[in-house]
Design a protein around this motif. Structure first.
Motif, short mmCIF file in Angstrom:
data_model
loop_
_atom_site.label_atom_id
_atom_site.label_comp_id
_atom_site.label_asym_id
_atom_site.label_seq_id
_atom_site.Cartn_x
_atom_site.Cartn_y
_atom_site.Cartn_z
N MET A 34 27.05 -8.46 -67.52
CA MET A 34 27.95 -8.15 -66.42
C MET A 34 27.21 -7.99 -65.10
O MET A 34 27.77 -8.23 -64.03
CB MET A 34 28.78 -6.90 -66.74
CG MET A 34 29.76 -7.11 -67.90
SD MET A 34 30.93 -8.47 -67.66
CE MET A 34 30.24 -9.76 -68.71
N SER A 35 25.91 -7.70 -65.14
CA SER A 35 25.13 -7.65 -63.89
C SER A 35 25.07 -9.03 -63.25
O SER A 35 25.12 -9.16 -62.02
CB SER A 35 23.73 -7.11 -64.15
OG SER A 35 23.05 -7.93 -65.08
N ASP A 36 24.99 -10.08 -64.06
CA ASP A 36 25.01 -11.44 -63.53
C ASP A 36 26.37 -11.76 -62.94
O ASP A 36 26.47 -12.42 -61.90
CB ASP A 36 24.67 -12.47 -64.61
CG ASP A 36 23.21 -12.50 -64.96
OD1 ASP A 36 22.40 -11.86 -64.25
OD2 ASP A 36 22.86 -13.17 -65.95
N VAL A 37 27.41 -11.30 -63.58
CA VAL A 37 28.77 -11.55 -63.09
C VAL A 37 28.97 -10.85 -61.74
O VAL A 37 29.57 -11.40 -60.83
CB VAL A 37 29.83 -11.08 -64.12
CG1 VAL A 37 31.24 -11.25 -63.56
CG2 VAL A 37 29.67 -11.86 -65.42
N LEU A 38 28.43 -9.65 -61.61
CA LEU A 38 28.55 -8.91 -60.34
C LEU A 38 27.86 -9.64 -59.20
O LEU A 38 28.24 -9.50 -58.04
CB LEU A 38 28.00 -7.50 -60.48
CG LEU A 38 28.87 -6.55 -61.31
CD1 LEU A 38 28.12 -5.26 -61.60
CD2 LEU A 38 30.20 -6.28 -60.62
N ALA A 39 26.84 -10.43 -59.50
CA ALA A 39 26.13 -11.20 -58.48
C ALA A 39 26.86 -12.50 -58.16
O ALA A 39 26.49 -13.20 -57.23
CB ALA A 39 24.71 -11.51 -58.95
N TYR A 40 27.90 -12.81 -58.91
CA TYR A 40 28.65 -14.05 -58.79
C TYR A 40 29.60 -14.00 -57.60
O TYR A 40 30.12 -12.95 -57.24
CB TYR A 40 29.41 -14.27 -60.10
CG TYR A 40 30.15 -15.56 -60.18
CD1 TYR A 40 29.49 -16.76 -60.25
CD2 TYR A 40 31.53 -15.57 -60.20
CE1 TYR A 40 30.17 -17.95 -60.32
CE2 TYR A 40 32.23 -16.75 -60.28
CZ TYR A 40 31.54 -17.93 -60.34
OH TYR A 40 32.23 -19.11 -60.41
N VAL A 41 29.87 -15.13 -57.01
CA VAL A 41 30.76 -15.24 -55.86
C VAL A 41 32.21 -15.02 -56.30
O VAL A 41 32.66 -15.60 -57.27
CB VAL A 41 30.63 -16.64 -55.21
CG1 VAL A 41 31.58 -16.80 -54.04
CG2 VAL A 41 29.20 -16.88 -54.79
N LYS A 42 32.94 -14.19 -55.55
CA LYS A 42 34.37 -13.98 -55.83
C LYS A 42 35.15 -15.23 -55.44
O LYS A 42 34.91 -15.80 -54.40
CB LYS A 42 34.92 -12.85 -54.96
CG LYS A 42 34.37 -11.50 -55.22
CD LYS A 42 35.09 -10.54 -54.30
CE LYS A 42 34.53 -9.15 -54.38
NZ LYS A 42 35.31 -8.21 -53.59
N ASP A 43 36.07 -15.65 -56.26
CA ASP A 43 36.92 -16.77 -55.89
C ASP A 43 37.83 -17.19 -57.04
O ASP A 43 37.60 -18.21 -57.66
CB ASP A 43 36.09 -17.98 -55.44
CG ASP A 43 36.98 -19.10 -54.92
OD1 ASP A 43 38.14 -18.86 -54.60
OD2 ASP A 43 36.47 -20.24 -54.84
N GLN A 44 38.85 -16.41 -57.31
CA GLN A 44 39.84 -16.79 -58.32
C GLN A 44 39.20 -17.46 -59.52
O GLN A 44 39.52 -18.59 -59.86
CB GLN A 44 40.90 -17.70 -57.69
CG GLN A 44 41.65 -17.08 -56.55
CD GLN A 44 42.52 -15.92 -56.96
OE1 GLN A 44 43.18 -15.95 -57.98
NE2 GLN A 44 42.52 -14.87 -56.18
N ALA A 45 38.28 -16.78 -60.15
CA ALA A 45 37.48 -17.38 -61.20
C ALA A 45 37.93 -16.96 -62.60
O ALA A 45 38.62 -15.97 -62.78
CB ALA A 45 36.01 -17.01 -61.01
N VAL A 46 37.46 -17.74 -63.56
CA VAL A 46 37.62 -17.41 -64.97
C VAL A 46 36.25 -17.03 -65.52
O VAL A 46 35.24 -17.65 -65.17
CB VAL A 46 38.26 -18.57 -65.77
CG1 VAL A 46 37.44 -19.83 -65.68
CG2 VAL A 46 38.46 -18.19 -67.22
N LEU A 47 36.20 -15.98 -66.31
CA LEU A 47 34.97 -15.52 -66.94
C LEU A 47 35.01 -15.87 -68.41
O LEU A 47 35.97 -15.55 -69.11
CB LEU A 47 34.83 -14.00 -66.77
CG LEU A 47 33.71 -13.32 -67.56
CD1 LEU A 47 32.34 -13.84 -67.11
CD2 LEU A 47 33.80 -11.81 -67.39
N LEU A 48 33.96 -16.54 -68.90
CA LEU A 48 33.81 -16.80 -70.32
C LEU A 48 32.71 -15.89 -70.83
O LEU A 48 31.63 -15.85 -70.25
CB LEU A 48 33.43 -18.27 -70.57
CG LEU A 48 34.55 -19.25 -70.26
CD1 LEU A 48 34.39 -19.79 -68.85
CD2 LEU A 48 34.57 -20.36 -71.26
N THR A 49 32.99 -15.15 -71.90
CA THR A 49 32.03 -14.18 -72.41
C THR A 49 32.23 -13.91 -73.89
O THR A 49 33.33 -14.10 -74.41
CB THR A 49 32.10 -12.85 -71.61
OG1 THR A 49 31.03 -12.00 -71.98
CG2 THR A 49 33.44 -12.14 -71.80
#
Length: 118
Positions: A34-49
């Motif tokens: 989730m630390s990598d996800v927090l560094a990710y750009v916001k933009d109506q995205a889908v998260l696969l995990t």
């Protein structure tokens, strides 16, 4: 790409917020950190995990993500389902592994956003 299309491509099961599957996502992120996800750009995205804990929902909410796909047939707890319902985040589960799921979405036109440090 519509969430409904992601569901079809990944042969995923919608676990909550099915009324939201006509919404569009514009990028995707695959990570168990989730630390990598927090560094990710916001933009109506889908998260696969493959990570299944309430922090996944909280992280997605903070990053304005509107859909989470759990890979490898992972299923969220009732607590996670409730958090997602409160936030209007679509939760899905697919039997596919993360590498294959990300590859299929990419192959079908859903791109990841490039951050400034990539």
């Amino acid at each position: 790409m519509k969430i409904k299309t992601i569901k079809e491509i990944l042969e995923a099961e919608v676990l909550c917020c099915e009324d939201q599957i006509e919404r569009h996502v514009y990028s995707a992120c695959g990570s168990d950190m989730m630390s990598d996800v927090l560094a990710y750009v916001k933009d109506q995205a889908v998260l696969l995990t493959g990570l299944v804990n309430p922090q996944v929902i909280r992280t997605a909410e903070m990053m304005d993500m509107i859909c989470i796909v759990f890979v490898r047939s992972k299923k969220p707890s009732e607590e996670m389902l409730e958090l997602a319902r409160e936030s209007g985040i679509v939760l899905m589960s697919t039997e596919r592994r993360m590498f294959n799921a990300c590859g299929l979405l990419y192959q079908n036109g859903l791109m990841g956003k490039r951050s400034s440090n990539v």
